[in-house]
Design a protein around this motif. Structure first.
Motif, PDB file in Angstrom:
ATOM      1  N   PHE A 101      42.052  -8.502   6.639  1.00 10.54           N
ATOM      2  CA  PHE A 101      40.789  -8.754   5.619  1.00 10.54           C
ATOM      3  C   PHE A 101      41.519  -9.295   4.174  1.00 10.54           C
ATOM      4  N   ILE A 109      33.333 -10.192   5.392  1.00  8.73           N
ATOM      5  CA  ILE A 109      33.892 -10.139   6.613  1.00  8.73           C
ATOM      6  C   ILE A 109      32.781  -9.906   8.017  1.00  8.73           C
ATOM      7  N   ASN A 186      34.071  -8.356   1.161  1.00  7.34           N
ATOM      8  CA  ASN A 186      35.519  -8.281   1.602  1.00  7.34           C
ATOM      9  C   ASN A 186      36.150  -7.658   0.461  1.00  7.34           C
ATOM     10  N   HIS A 189      41.374  -4.371   1.061  1.00 14.29           N
ATOM     11  CA  HIS A 189      42.280  -5.192   1.210  1.00 14.29           C
ATOM     12  C   HIS A 189      43.469  -4.459   1.742  1.00 14.29           C
TER      13      HIS A 189
END
Length: 309
Positions: A101, A109, A186, A189
């Protein structure tokens, strides 16, 4: 149009001069030679007015999966971006999906593993259009059907109360969602340290995403196909193993929410841990455990009532 003859130019025709991906498809695969073509064709079949990329992570497959990905990457060099591992990362306990990601260029995503596939060519267009217009939603999802080599196992995948939108709190509480159907912002992370080593990562993603908004169930999208087969990491585990994996995820989510100072979610996940533990033991053991709990409570109550004894 025959998907087998669809060229990269065909896929990108509606993008105009746009080339920076608005969405990244993440596909993890391992020894999926019998399935990966159908998965990739489901990506190529997507009809969007925005650019997307396909990040295919091959986790050191020992069959011909790697060769098939190489073939597709050569045919679609601006679309498919392969990552080939020399050593299997799953066996090392590396949460590579979440790392992808962070590497993805897309604002959104979409996730689908190499043994599943999408059936609706408008899937991504519908999901992204909704998220672009509704900033209070962090993710969208739709239905899926389960099948094996003999046909449909169960349809639909989502039933009852799960065929609805999810509030931010319900997402935080790791509400079940068909992972191969999701499209989300997204925003995740990296994983909190408490979630390192968790195998059932998707419910952890939903919980973390719940801090940013709600979830939208879009019924109009055709169900995706969730394949049950002997190589499935989760689907072919025994019931007891699946419960253990889920319990571990719930326990670590409880630890995470305890650390960040959210007692209500900490308590919620600890209750889920207790429920999962009860589900994993036999009826006789449940009665014995509850009997022991009742006995301990009775003894403590008796001591309080008779302090001098």
């Amino acid at each position: 149009m025959d998907t087998q003859s669809k060229t990269e130019q065909d896929v990108m025709a509606a993008w105009g001069d746009q080339r920076s991906p608005l969405l990244s498809i993440i596909c993890l695969t391992y020894n999926h030679a019998a399935f990966i073509k159908e998965t990739l064709e489901g990506f190529i079949r997507q009809e969007t007015d925005f650019p997307f990329e396909v990040i295919v992570h091959d986790d050191a497959s020992t069959d011909s999966t790697t060769a098939i990905i190489c073939e597709y990457a050569a045919r679609y060099p601006n679309l498919i971006k392969p990552i080939y591992q020399r050593e299997n990362q799953y066996s090392l306990g590396v949460p590579f999906s979440t790392r992808l990601f962070a590497q993805a260029s897309g604002r959104y995503i979409a996730y689908c593993e190499g043994d599943d596939y999408w059936t609706d060519p408008r899937k991504l267009q519908i999901q992204v259009a909704f998220l672009e217009k509704h900033r209070d939603y962090v993710m969208t999802y739709h239905d899926a059907f389960m099948f094996n080599s003999e046909g449909v196992v169960r349809t639909p995948h989502l039933t009852g109360k799960y065929r609805k939108d999810a509030s931010a709190l319900q997402l935080k509480q790791a509400r079940p969602i068909s992972t191969l159907t999701v499209c989300f912002r997204n925003l995740v992370h990296e994983l909190p340290p408490e979630l390192h080593g968790v195998e059932v990562l998707d419910i952890c993603w939903w919980s973390l995403l719940g801090a940013h908004g709600k979830g939208k169930f879009i019924e109009e999208i055709k169900p995706a196909a969730y394949r049950v087969h002997e190589g499935g990491i989760f689907s072919m585990r025994s019931s007891k193993q699946r419960i253990q994996m889920t319990t571990h995820a719930y326990y670590n989510l409880a630890r995470y929410y305890q650390r960040i100072g959210d007692p209500s979610l900490y308590e919620y996940f600890m209750i889920q841990v207790f429920a999962q533990v009860l589900a994993s033991i036999s009826p006789l053991s449940k009665l014995q455990a509850l009997g022991q709990v009742f006995q301990n409570i009775s003894i403590n109550l008796l001591r309080r009532l008779t302090p001098g004894v």
